[in-house]
Write an enzyme that holds these catalytic residues in place. Structure first.
Site, PDB file in Angstrom:
ATOM      1  N   ASP A 231       0.824  -1.207   0.000  1.00 19.04           N
ATOM      2  CA  ASP A 231       0.000   0.000   0.000  1.00 19.04           C
ATOM      3  C   ASP A 231       0.860   1.260   0.000  1.00 19.04           C
ATOM      4  O   ASP A 231       2.070   1.224   0.269  1.00 19.04           O
ATOM      5  CB  ASP A 231      -0.929  -0.014   1.222  1.00 19.04           C
ATOM      6  N   ASP A 301     -10.560   1.855  -3.408  1.00 23.56           N
ATOM      7  CA  ASP A 301     -11.099   1.614  -2.061  1.00 23.56           C
ATOM      8  C   ASP A 301     -12.619   1.749  -2.033  1.00 23.56           C
ATOM      9  O   ASP A 301     -13.250   1.410  -1.032  1.00 23.56           O
ATOM     10  CB  ASP A 301     -10.487   2.596  -1.062  1.00 23.56           C
TER      11      ASP A 301
END
Length: 540
Positions: A231, A301
């Site tokens: 990430d 997301d």
């Protein structure tokens, strides 16, 4: 069509000359960038991909898709089927322990899931996003067996194990920052600004890269880790490197990404068996540069089922579904608070690399049964869904509906997905303009068996059941949590030439009255999947 093989700041300009010629320039962003080129040094600019088609945007996209699948993704991962995974993030956030994770893993195995992914919160003193980023050692309070012990227990259940990291970042409240405050990108004359309570490590500094390689190598060697979600949750600010001298500060952006590429090159060479998935608060670093090192990227997301139709449709302009991470999440959705049918959440996720991101220990019997059937369908058609040729048919940005199709390389199978935004009463007969099927093949067309939850009908359920039932009563509550109400059944036979020319006509949609098993009830944010298989294969 153009695409840049680069992950850093870029610019793309288009100019029409006085002679009506179009000039396109694409490369490193020129704003506040300068490079001190020393004697006998060379500077290599990023490559640009160019493709052309006279057959429309879909063919243009397919050209880039094939380039990515055949020439950019490393050979070990080309056409290698990706596992169905469960990620714990939306289920638990930071609040988990080993017992909770193992309970989720046991349920996951029963549903047919193949990979368990432990997300943020497993390291240091990480109970929220304000601390411990950069301290890549297990939190023994949450995980008394450590990563190694947890991985072994999950492997014994029959699942592979994956883990989340964010190596490029650090929290000021961390052991790493306290030991090395000069390792972050920040200007000495100003208090650095934070993003998600974190700072960016200076990857132009070889000492930082060496440290990250060592600590990540130790982590990956500590357990049987087969997947890593990498990430990156903030952008750059205070762009200054304590490591670089004054003449090289203008090249920090680019040097950062050269350093990142070097680090990923070393790690992927050391651990070729680990499936790396890139992520940047979703899809903020979705580019050809990352795909060379990490053969898939978390698309967004935003996991809302209907939003994902638009997100994945738009992403497919450049990228094939074989690189798009796509998860089924819970409702109400975390980003939109929308209630989208479980079947639609799966149907759009199946046009990508399927995962689930919800608390499967709290599923109803209805949801467990449906998800198990979803995963079985995906596995049966996985090769086509992940690596088939993608055809865009209806654009959700322009219409109330969307339609996508994937076709196996040999043309023997195709999967069509149709997605509806809002239900319209008295809708007209629908014709789906499928194309690129093999003209000489005769196809059997069937729909994936999907199910409604009776709870969506409320008091209207009395029109579908032979007995009158109170929607607030205990009997109805039990029934809606156990009974699978099937949708209509579709079964047609037709040659590819006819379908390519005339389109595919599914059963008539519900028009406001007269529902039965020959009527297609979609509802708001509804969807269907149809399979096209060769008739002779069905007969065999």
């Amino acid at each position: 069509g153009f695409s840049l093989v680069y992950s850093g700041n870029f610019e793309a300009t288009m100019e029409v000359t006085p002679h009506n010629l179009l000039r396109i320039l694409m490369g490193i962003n020129s704003f506040d960038v300068y490079w001190n080129l020393r004697e006998n040094e060379e500077f290599v600019t990023p490559e640009v991909v160019l493709t052309y088609s006279e057959q429309g945007m879909t063919k243009l996209s397919q050209n880039i898709h094939e380039l990515i699948k055949r020439n950019l993704i490393k050979p070990d991962w080309q056409n290698k089927e990706r596992p169905v995974l469960l990620n714990n993030w939306e289920a638990t956030s930071f609040a988990f322990n080993e017992r909770k994770l193992l309970k989720m893993a046991r349920r996951a195995k029963k549903l047919g899931i193949e990979l368990f992914v432990l997300d943020d919160g497993w390291f240091g003193k990480r109970d929220d996003d304000t601390r411990s980023l950069g301290d890549w050692y297990p939190n023994r309070r949450k995980l008394p067996s450590g990563i190694k012990g947890l991985c072994e227990k999950i492997n014994r259940l029959g699942l592979s194990f994956g883990i989340w990291v964010e190596p490029e970042m650090v929290n000021p409240d961390s052991d790493l920052f306290r030991a090395h405050p000069d390792w972050v990108i920040s200007h000495p004359d100003y208090k650095p600004s934070l993003g998600r309570n974190q700072l960016v490590l200076d990857l132009s500094n070889p000492v930082v890269r060496e440290y990250l390689f060592e600590v990540l190598t130790e982590l990956f060697e500590s357990a049987n880790i087969t997947y890593c979600k990498w990430d990156m949750n903030r952008n750059f600010s205070d762009v200054f490197s304590p490591y670089l001298d004054a003449l090289d500060q203008g090249g920090l952006y680019h040097r950062y990404y050269l350093g990142l590429y070097q680090l990923m090159e070393s790690l992927t060479a050391r651990f070729p068996e680990i499936l790396f998935e890139a992520c940047a608060s979703g899809g903020n670093r979705f580019d050809l540069g990352m795909l060379y090192y990490m053969p898939q990227i978390w698309t967004s997301d935003n996991t809302d089922g209907y939003e994902r139709v638009k997100i994945q449709y738009g992403t497919s302009l450049c990228y094939p579904q074989s690189v798009m991470g796509a998860h089924v999440s819970n409702i109400p959705n975390m980003q939109t608070l929308r209630h989208t049918q479980l079947e639609t959440r799966f149907n759009i996720a199946s046009f990508g690399l399927l995962g689930y991101e919800l608390d499967i220990t709290r599923l109803t019997p209805y949801e467990r049964k449906v998800i198990k059937k979803q995963i079985a369908f995906y596995k049966k058609h996985r090769q086509t869904l992940q690596f088939g040729r993608l055809v865009r048919i209806k654009n959700p940005f322009l219409e109330n509906d969307a339609a996508l199709m994937v076709i196996s390389p040999d043309g023997s199978e195709a999967v069509l997905g149709i997605f509806q935004c809002l239900e319209n009463p008295n809708a007209p007969l629908e014709k789906i303009r499928v194309r690129e099927l093999s003209n000489d093949n005769e196809y059997l067309i069937t729909n994936r068996t999907q199910y409604f939850n009776l709870g969506m009908f409320g008091d209207l359920v009395k029109h579908a059941l032979p007995i009158d039932m109170n929607q607030h009563g205990i009997l109805f509550h039990i029934l809606k949590n156990h009974y699978l109400m099937p949708v209509e059944k579709e079964a047609q036979q037709e040659y590819g030439a006819v379908l390519n020319q005339n389109g595919f006509i599914p059963k008539q949609r519900f028009i406001g009255t007269g529902y039965n098993q020959n009527v297609r009830l979609m509802c708001d944010f509804g969807s269907r999947l149809y399979t096209f298989t060769l008739k002779e294969e069905q007969e065999a």
